[in-house]
Structure formats: structure tokens, C-alpha cells
Design a protein around this motif. Structure first.
Motif, PDB file in Angstrom:
ATOM      1  N   ALA A  21       0.833  -1.206   0.000  1.00  0.00           N
ATOM      2  CA  ALA A  21       0.000   0.000   0.000  1.00  0.00           C
ATOM      3  C   ALA A  21       0.866   1.254   0.000  1.00  0.00           C
ATOM      4  N   ASN A  22       1.960   1.241   0.762  1.00  0.00           N
ATOM      5  CA  ASN A  22       2.857   2.399   0.793  1.00  0.00           C
ATOM      6  C   ASN A  22       3.499   2.633  -0.570  1.00  0.00           C
ATOM      7  N   VAL A  23       3.967   1.553  -1.201  1.00  0.00           N
ATOM      8  CA  VAL A  23       4.602   1.687  -2.524  1.00  0.00           C
ATOM      9  C   VAL A  23       3.561   2.167  -3.543  1.00  0.00           C
ATOM     10  N   ASN A  24       2.344   1.615  -3.477  1.00  0.00           N
ATOM     11  CA  ASN A  24       1.289   2.045  -4.394  1.00  0.00           C
ATOM     12  C   ASN A  24       0.969   3.526  -4.220  1.00  0.00           C
ATOM     13  N   ALA A  25       0.821   3.946  -2.966  1.00  0.00           N
ATOM     14  CA  ALA A  25       0.513   5.355  -2.695  1.00  0.00           C
ATOM     15  C   ALA A  25       1.637   6.245  -3.213  1.00  0.00           C
ATOM     16  N   PHE A  26       2.882   5.786  -3.022  1.00  0.00           N
ATOM     17  CA  PHE A  26       4.042   6.545  -3.497  1.00  0.00           C
ATOM     18  C   PHE A  26       3.984   6.728  -5.011  1.00  0.00           C
ATOM     19  N   GLU A  27       3.757   5.612  -5.744  1.00  0.00           N
ATOM     20  CA  GLU A  27       3.716   5.668  -7.208  1.00  0.00           C
ATOM     21  C   GLU A  27       2.573   6.574  -7.678  1.00  0.00           C
ATOM     22  N   LEU A  28       1.412   6.476  -7.010  1.00  0.00           N
ATOM     23  CA  LEU A  28       0.268   7.298  -7.420  1.00  0.00           C
ATOM     24  C   LEU A  28       0.548   8.781  -7.160  1.00  0.00           C
ATOM     25  N   GLY A  29       1.220   9.083  -6.058  1.00  0.00           N
ATOM     26  CA  GLY A  29       1.607  10.465  -5.781  1.00  0.00           C
ATOM     27  C   GLY A  29       2.585  10.971  -6.826  1.00  0.00           C
ATOM     28  N   ALA A  30       3.565  10.139  -7.175  1.00  0.00           N
ATOM     29  CA  ALA A  30       4.567  10.526  -8.172  1.00  0.00           C
ATOM     30  C   ALA A  30       3.893  10.750  -9.528  1.00  0.00           C
ATOM     31  N   ARG A  31       3.000   9.819  -9.898  1.00  0.00           N
ATOM     32  CA  ARG A  31       2.337   9.934 -11.208  1.00  0.00           C
ATOM     33  C   ARG A  31       1.390  11.123 -11.270  1.00  0.00           C
ATOM     34  N   SER A  32       0.889  11.576 -10.101  1.00  0.00           N
ATOM     35  CA  SER A  32      -0.023  12.722 -10.108  1.00  0.00           C
ATOM     36  C   SER A  32       0.693  14.003 -10.546  1.00  0.00           C
ATOM     37  N   VAL A  33       2.015  14.037 -10.398  1.00  0.00           N
ATOM     38  CA  VAL A  33       2.756  15.225 -10.838  1.00  0.00           C
ATOM     39  C   VAL A  33       3.639  14.937 -12.046  1.00  0.00           C
ATOM     40  N   ASN A  34       3.840  13.657 -12.378  1.00  0.00           N
ATOM     41  CA  ASN A  34       4.745  13.268 -13.452  1.00  0.00           C
ATOM     42  C   ASN A  34       4.325  11.898 -13.978  1.00  0.00           C
ATOM     43  N   PRO A  35       3.454  11.869 -15.015  1.00  0.00           N
ATOM     44  CA  PRO A  35       2.858  10.600 -15.460  1.00  0.00           C
ATOM     45  C   PRO A  35       3.882   9.585 -15.974  1.00  0.00           C
ATOM     46  N   GLN A  36       5.141  10.007 -16.185  1.00  0.00           N
ATOM     47  CA  GLN A  36       6.152   9.096 -16.727  1.00  0.00           C
ATOM     48  C   GLN A  36       6.810   8.222 -15.652  1.00  0.00           C
ATOM     49  N   VAL A  37       6.583   8.512 -14.381  1.00  0.00           N
ATOM     50  CA  VAL A  37       7.368   7.861 -13.328  1.00  0.00           C
ATOM     51  C   VAL A  37       7.050   6.370 -13.218  1.00  0.00           C
ATOM     52  N   GLU A  38       8.132   5.594 -13.180  1.00  0.00           N
ATOM     53  CA  GLU A  38       8.015   4.149 -12.964  1.00  0.00           C
ATOM     54  C   GLU A  38       8.766   3.833 -11.670  1.00  0.00           C
ATOM     55  N   THR A  39       8.143   3.012 -10.802  1.00  0.00           N
ATOM     56  CA  THR A  39       8.791   2.619  -9.550  1.00  0.00           C
ATOM     57  C   THR A  39       9.132   1.139  -9.599  1.00  0.00           C
ATOM     58  N   ARG A  40      10.417   0.829  -9.436  1.00  0.00           N
ATOM     59  CA  ARG A  40      10.847  -0.576  -9.401  1.00  0.00           C
ATOM     60  C   ARG A  40      11.066  -0.983  -7.966  1.00  0.00           C
ATOM     61  N   VAL A  41      10.475  -2.117  -7.588  1.00  0.00           N
ATOM     62  CA  VAL A  41      10.571  -2.524  -6.193  1.00  0.00           C
ATOM     63  C   VAL A  41      11.340  -3.834  -6.080  1.00  0.00           C
ATOM     64  N   VAL A  42      12.206  -3.902  -5.069  1.00  0.00           N
ATOM     65  CA  VAL A  42      12.964  -5.121  -4.768  1.00  0.00           C
ATOM     66  C   VAL A  42      12.655  -5.517  -3.331  1.00  0.00           C
ATOM     67  N   PHE A  43      12.310  -6.788  -3.124  1.00  0.00           N
ATOM     68  CA  PHE A  43      12.053  -7.283  -1.773  1.00  0.00           C
ATOM     69  C   PHE A  43      13.287  -8.034  -1.277  1.00  0.00           C
ATOM     70  N   THR A  44      13.802  -7.612  -0.112  1.00  0.00           N
ATOM     71  CA  THR A  44      15.015  -8.260   0.408  1.00  0.00           C
ATOM     72  C   THR A  44      14.665  -9.518   1.210  1.00  0.00           C
ATOM     73  N   GLY A  45      13.386  -9.669   1.604  1.00  0.00           N
ATOM     74  CA  GLY A  45      12.972 -10.872   2.320  1.00  0.00           C
ATOM     75  C   GLY A  45      13.219 -10.815   3.817  1.00  0.00           C
ATOM     76  N   THR A  46      13.726  -9.689   4.324  1.00  0.00           N
ATOM     77  CA  THR A  46      14.034  -9.583   5.741  1.00  0.00           C
ATOM     78  C   THR A  46      13.995  -8.113   6.162  1.00  0.00           C
ATOM     79  N   PHE A  47      13.771  -7.877   7.476  1.00  0.00           N
ATOM     80  CA  PHE A  47      13.612  -6.501   7.939  1.00  0.00           C
ATOM     81  C   PHE A  47      14.940  -5.759   8.111  1.00  0.00           C
ATOM     82  N   LEU A  48      16.025  -6.506   8.196  1.00  0.00           N
ATOM     83  CA  LEU A  48      17.321  -5.823   8.294  1.00  0.00           C
ATOM     84  C   LEU A  48      18.423  -6.722   7.763  1.00  0.00           C
ATOM     85  N   ASP A  49      19.010  -6.348   6.636  1.00  0.00           N
ATOM     86  CA  ASP A  49      20.167  -7.045   6.083  1.00  0.00           C
ATOM     87  C   ASP A  49      20.925  -6.047   5.214  1.00  0.00           C
ATOM     88  N   PRO A  50      21.847  -5.291   5.852  1.00  0.00           N
ATOM     89  CA  PRO A  50      22.518  -4.211   5.115  1.00  0.00           C
ATOM     90  C   PRO A  50      23.198  -4.679   3.832  1.00  0.00           C
TER      91      PRO A  50
END
Lengths: 366, 86
Positions: free
Chosen positions: A173-202
Motif C-alpha cells: 500500500a505504501n509503494v502504491n501510494a508513493f507511485e500514485l503520488g509521483a504519477r499525479s505530478v509526473n505521469p512518466q514515473v516508474e517505480t521498481r521494487v525489490v524485496f530483500t525478504g528480511t527486515f534488516l540485512d545491510p
């Protein structure tokens, strides 16, 4: 009664030993009178500039507001039996309010709370309560929408990368809201998401961040416990960043900082402590937002022009007044399926059901 | 080559227990972690949970192909009780 002349001496010795033991134990087991002791457990380091530091700073604010309150604070506590033992030992040391500050402490906290009905508990982000266990969190999509607007204006490559712990609905939901906010001012924006599978792994976070930058992203976002690695990686490569959890993360990106979403728990922890002291504590389902003081937007960095800041500020007022909504239809997911019809919104109370990524996000939601 | 320790002859099956090969294995494992993250940034249509399994599946494959028994297994001396001099 007794024909044994040593019996009385033995009895006396037992009595004296018992008295001594009682005297020695007294300060340990006796509840502190009139003074409150708060116990808090952190799942990671309180210097992570992220999830844990936000909770730790909330406790610092509480201590400033209520100097008479004592605090037992322990970091790096494993979720499970360790947490349960530690909570019991905090209670033995007189704690009457316990904050098990991680989602994974929910089950151990429920068990300890059931055994100790006189002790109050406050657990973040959970979905279960007891008469002596309250739950609290803050709703973040609106803030992520505003972050997206700022990032959408700043990006030059129109590619934004997001490093996310796990594909759970609240993060999607956070990533979706982010992309929708970005697209509201710049329809070209693409957001690529990577899942690390854990809450902390530098190490994984650094690899993911570098791979996203290699793909042409010039803004990075982060949803893991500590934003430091991603924000620093972006800064080193001359890219911009949007942060999460803690305001102080800004110092890791003096140039590339755009903004961040941060939790400020100080007023809530002060309220909990006061309630326990005056006996008015009650079990609630507290959900903060940008409209109260539990969630804040970090100050904009030098990368954000004044007109963008004004635009974001105006939309924030609309969101607060209910004149705008981050998930306004029509919305399709990134496989082309319609998820929200035109004229409808996806209710923020249903975020637990958001198991899709919106059109414009590159990534797999499960 | 004849190996001897405390007068006992060791079985010469230590050839698979070489640090250089261990380093190569570590690079393979770490490389697989990086690879799955890079694949995600490229938008590969595979679940992140399946991609996250890659390093472990690869390790299993290596063990199945090169693990084996006899000369390929762990040195037999590792299973013997060590008796130091008094």
C-alpha cells in the motif's frame, strides 16, 4: 511437643533466615509506590536511525515530560521465548507498563499480559488486544503519496527504486501510494521494487540499492527497519532518497535528501505512562496519521524546489480535509486488472487486503 | 601422499576439504543472493519468494552433484575421538 532440645534453635534459625531473605528481596519484589517503571523491548539497535530509534526517542520524550518515571530499556531482543522471559523479569523489577516494540512480540506479550493482569501493555502494529494490552500504529499511505509527489518532481530519469523488506499488504500500500503520488505530478514515473525478504540485512539492501541505481533509478526509497544503508548508497552515487521511520536519517544524505515519513511516539508514550499512573489506562486501537502528532513528514532537503514544496503542502491540506484520497479510482494493478472503479476509493481501513501493486510499479506482489 | 598424525596414518580423503574451494562456494552462494536481487530489479515475472530460494536450491544442487560419499565425503578422521597427549 518436641522432645528434641535443638528443635527450637533450628526453628529460630529458619525464622532469622526467612526474615533476612525477606529483607533482601523486599526492594526487588515490592512494587514501586507512586512511581512508575516502564519496560521497553527493542528488536534491533536503538541507533538504527529507523524503526527502533523512533521508539527509543519516544521513550526519551516521555522521560523529559515525566522525569519521575523510571525506564528499563533493552535492545536486540529476539522475538519469542527470550522476549517473554525479559517481560516477566521487568515485571519482577517493578515495571507496570511494558512496551514490546515489535510486531513479533505480540504473542509473547499476550501470554505475559494474561498472566499479569495488573500490568499494562502497549504493542505497536498488532491486530489483537486484551483488557490490559492496547495496540497503536499510524496510517502511512497518505504520507507516502506526498513523498511520491516530491520524488516525482525531483527525478530526471523518471525511474525510482524501492527497497522493501517483504511483500506484505501494508508495504505494498505504501509503494502504491508513493507511485500514485509521483504519477499525479509526473505521469512518466516508474517505480521498481525489490524485496530483500528480511527486515534488516545491510548487505542485501546495499546490493539491491546498487542494482536499482544501475537500472537508471535516480531516486531510492526504503521500507526496512533501518534506512541508513539505502539512503547512504544513494548519497554516495549522487542520487536522491526518500526515507522512512526516523527523522534523524536525514544526516546520512545531506545532498540527496528529498524527505521522509517518520513516527514520533513521544506524546503517545507520555499519555500511556500518565494513564497507568492515574489508573485511567484502557485498551484501545489507536491509529495515528499525518493529522495528529504520531506521524510526520521530514523537512525537505535542498533537492526539492520551493514550488514543489508548496504543491505537496497544498495536497497535504486536501488529504487532511478529505478532499483528496491516495487511492482514487480508476486504478489498475500492474497486470492490467481493474482494482478500484472510477468514482470509488480503496478505503484506508482495508489496507490489509491490498495484495496488488498498482500500474506503473515494476515488481511481483507475491 | 602419505599423511601421518600422532603416528596414525590419515586417510588421504581431504581433497574436497580445501579452503580455496570453500571460498569458491561462498562466492557462489553470495553471488546467487545478488543475482536474485538483480533479477527483481529487471522485473523478472517470478515471485520474490521463489527467487529468494535460489541460493539454497543452488547449494542443494551442488551437494547432490559433488557431495557424494567415499573420497568425496567429509574426512573420516573427523568422526574419531581426539585423544591428546597427557
Amino acid at each position: 511437643m518436641t522432645s528434641n532440645p535443638g528443635g527450637n534453635a533450628l526453628k529460630a534459625r529458619v525464622l532469622v533466615t526467612a526474615l533476612l531473605a525477606a529483607l533482601l528481596l523486599y526492594p526487588v519484589v515490592a512494587p514501586s509506590q507512586g512511581k512508575l517503571t516502564v519496560g521497553i523491548l527493542h528488536v534491533g539497535s536503538i541507533n538504527d536511525a529507523g524503526y527502533n530509534q523512533a521508539h527509543a526517542e519516544g521513550i526519551q520524550v516521555m522521560k523529559r515530560n515525566l522525569p519521575e518515571v523510571e525506564v528499563i530499556e533493552v535492545e536486540n531482543v529476539a522475538e519469542g521465548a527470550d522476549a517473554e522471559r525479559l517481560m516477566e523479569s521487568m515485571i519482577k523489577r517493578g515495571a507496570r507498563l511494558i512496551i514490546p516494540a515489535s510486531f513479533g512480540y505480540l504473542e509473547p506479550a499476550l501470554r505475559v499480559a494474561q498472566r499479569n493482569p495488573e500490568v499494562k501493555f502497549a504493542h505497536p502494529g498488532g491486530y489483537k488486544r486484551l483488557p490490559n494490552l492496547t495496540t497503536y500504529w499510524a496510517s502511512t499511505p497518505e504520507a507516502f503519496y506526498l513523498l511520491g509527489m516530491a520524488a516525482g518532481k525531483v527525478t530526471k530519469t523518471n525511474k525510482i527504486g524501492y527497497v522493501v523488506a517483504l511483500p506484505i499488504s501494508f508495504f505494498l500500500a505504501n509503494v502504491n501510494a508513493f507511485e500514485l503520488g509521483a504519477r499525479s505530478v509526473n505521469p512518466q514515473v516508474e517505480t521498481r521494487v525489490v524485496f530483500t525478504g528480511t527486515f534488516l540485512d545491510p548487505a542485501k539492501e546495499a546490493t539491491a540499492a546498487a542494482a536499482l541505481l544501475d537500472q537508471g533509478a535516480d531516486v531510492l526509497g526504503v521500507i526496512v527497519d533501518s534506512p541508513i544503508t539505502v539512503v547512504q548508497t544513494a548519497e554516495k552515487r549522487g542520487a536522491y532518497s526518500v526515507s522512512y521511520h526516523y527523522l534523524g536519517a536525514q544526516k546520512f544524505a545531506p545532498k540527496g535528501w528529498i524527505s521522509g515519513v517518520a513516527f514520533t511516539w513521544g506524546s503517545l508514550y507520555t499519555r500511556f505512562a500518565r494513564q497507568v499512573m492515574d489508573g485511567t489506562f484502557k485498551s484501545e486501537n489507536i491509529l495515528g496519521s499525518l493529522n495528529d502528532d504520531l506521524l510526520v513528514m521530514a523537512p525537505f532537503g535542498p533537492a526539492v524546489p520551493a514550488d514543489t514544496a508548496a504543491l505537496v503542502g497544498a495536497r497535504r491540506k486536501d488529504l487532511a480535509a478529505g478532499k483528496a484520497h491516495p487511492f482514487t479510482g480508476p486504478l489498475k494493478d500492474n497486470t492490467g486488472v481493474e482494482r478500484v472503479k472510477a468514482g470509488e476509493v480503496f478505503p484506508l481501513t482495508d489496507l490489509g487486503k491490498m495484495n496488488w501493486l498498482v500500474e506503473g510499479v515494476v515488481g511481483q506482489p507475491r | 601422499m602419505r599423511l601421518e598424525l600422532l603416528g596414525e596414518e590419515l586417510e588421504p580423503d581431504v581433497d574436497r576439504w580445501q579452503p580455496l574451494r570453500a571460498i569458491a562456494g561462498a562466492y557462489l552462494f553470495g553471488g546467487a543472493i545478488s543475482l536474485q536481487l538483480v533479477l527483481q530489479t529487471r522485473g523478472v515475472p517470478v515471485s520474490p519468494f521463489v527467487l529468494d530460494m535460489l541460493p539454497y536450491v543452488l547449494s542443494l544442487a551442488v551437494l547432490v552433484v559433488w557431495g557424494g560419499t567415499g573420497r568425496r565425503a567429509a574426512p573420516a578422521s573427523l568422526g574419531r575421538v581426539f585423544q591428546g597427549s597427557p
